[in-house]
Design an enzyme around this catalytic site. Structure first.
Site, PDB file in Angstrom:
ATOM      1  N   GLU A 106      -0.361   7.918 -48.275  1.00 20.98           N
ATOM      2  CA  GLU A 106      -0.833   7.277 -47.044  1.00 20.98           C
ATOM      3  C   GLU A 106      -0.315   8.009 -45.816  1.00 20.98           C
ATOM      4  OE1 GLU A 106      -0.557   4.435 -43.587  1.00 20.98           O
ATOM      5  OE2 GLU A 106       1.011   5.532 -44.628  1.00 20.98           O
ATOM      6  N   HIS A 150      10.193   5.648 -39.969  1.00 22.48           N
ATOM      7  CA  HIS A 150      10.249   7.048 -40.406  1.00 22.48           C
ATOM      8  C   HIS A 150      11.626   7.664 -40.173  1.00 22.48           C
ATOM      9  CE1 HIS A 150       5.605   7.818 -40.490  1.00 22.48           C
ATOM     10  NE2 HIS A 150       5.951   6.654 -41.022  1.00 22.48           N
TER      11      HIS A 150
END
Length: 354
Positions: A210, A321
């Protein structure tokens, strides 16, 4: 549920190398579903039939995490790397990583110069990842090769997950919560509907890649032509911290985010209204999300086949992230509860027309 998140978070599965996560999920669901398969790309597809007529409902989350990949081994044993997924170069220095060698997982660190050299350098300079390196303690290229590292070896953050905050407002902190937290929602929903009556059939889709362009979802959905409605579960970036770019529109601890719009999807009104209605009826804490800075697998699913009515539930997250992503346990539970309530509200007459 927090233990399940911890288990999933600490598995290493960067984009394109999700095997550890895929096999864990396959084995976890095997005895709870009617069928499960891992497709050629690595997506895990599990199907469970209800006892009453109803639609085929897809619930999806992605398994991959942002990471790195080795592109060169220097003669002195230091490792040059490329990114897998989106990273902020400003946070890379001096971070602990796991190098997923062919013989074993190796501890490493992204190197940085000693603070004693700062007076000879530009302290405002942000070094790009292409100029950085990973140190695994190898003293030569040959040593690194013998340790099981080569060009193409994947790398992840080395963080262990943990709980912080007061008991009534706990946060889970760790790597890969984007989107192992979503995977935990799907598995928890499966556990809780396992012996209950529901309408139609639920397809649980756990996707790969993804973070590099919704690739797994694009592949998997083309083989699922019978899907009538879909809900994607992913994390989203909150805007409740003090940086000047934050607009205080989405908050940690204030409930699941019911997606209205992002750059990959404008949520169809009928499914948006249904999610809002159920959240109010069931007194599930929620907030509405408009955030063009993010996309999810819902964007790939919605435009597949002849078009699939698709909603998205977002788990609010800080520090996305990074090695220390943070989510609220209460938001996680709210997301799970809304997915479950959505399933139990389905019947043979359910339709999400334009």
């Amino acid at each position: 549920m927090d233990n399940l998140v911890k288990q999933l978070s600490e598995l290493n599965g960067p984009c394109g190398y999700e095997q550890n996560v895929a096999y864990f999920i396959r084995d976890y669901v095997e005895d709870k579903v009617d069928s499960v398969q891992v497709d050629a790309m690595g997506n895990v597809i599990a199907r469970k039939k209800g006892g009453k007529p109803g639609p085929v409902t897809l619930i999806t989350a992605h398994m991959d995490e942002v990471g790195f990949i080795i592109k060169k081994i220097e003669n002195n044993g230091l490792l040059r790397f490329e990114k897998l997924g989106g990273h902020d170069d400003r946070i890379l220095l001096a971070q602990s990583v796991k190098v997923l060698g062919s013989k074993q997982e190796l501890d490493g660190v992204i190197g940085t110069m000693s603070a004693h050299f700062v007076k000879f350098d530009d302290p405002k300079k942000v070094r790009q990842h292409a100029n950085l390196y990973i140190d695994i303690g190898a003293t030569s290229k040959q040593t690194a090769l013998e340790m099981g590292v080569e060009v193409g070896t994947p790398v992840t953050w080395a963080t262990k997950s943990r709980i912080i905050g007061p008991e009534d407002k706990q946060l889970i902190v760790g790597k890969a919560l984007d989107d192992r937290a979503g995977c935990a929602v799907l598995l928890s929903v499966l556990n809780e509907i396992d012996k209950q009556e529901f309408a139609g059939e639920i397809v649980f889709l756990f996707t790969v890649q993804e973070e590099v362009g919704l690739r797994g979802a694009q592949t998997a959905i083309n083989g699922l032509e019978d899907v009538d409605v879909a809900i994607a579960i992913d994390t989203t970036a909150v805007s409740d911290t003090p940086e000047e770019t934050m607009d205080q529109s989405l908050f940690l601890g204030e409930g699941t985010g019911i997606k209205v719009l992002d750059f990959s999807l404008i949520v169809q009104k009928s499914i948006l209204e249904e999610l809002k209605k159920i959240a109010v009826q069931e007194e599930i804490i929620h907030q509405l999300e408009v955030f063009p800075g993010i996309g999810t697998d819902g964007g790939a699913v919605a435009v597949a086949n002849k078009g699939i009515p698709t909603g998205v539930l977002s788990i609010p997250s800080r520090y996305a992230h990074s090695p220390v992503e943070a989510i609220s346990l209460s938001d996680l539970i709210a997301t799970k509860e809304l997915v479950k309530a959505f399933i139990f509200n389905l019947n043979e007459d359910t339709k999400f027309t334009f």
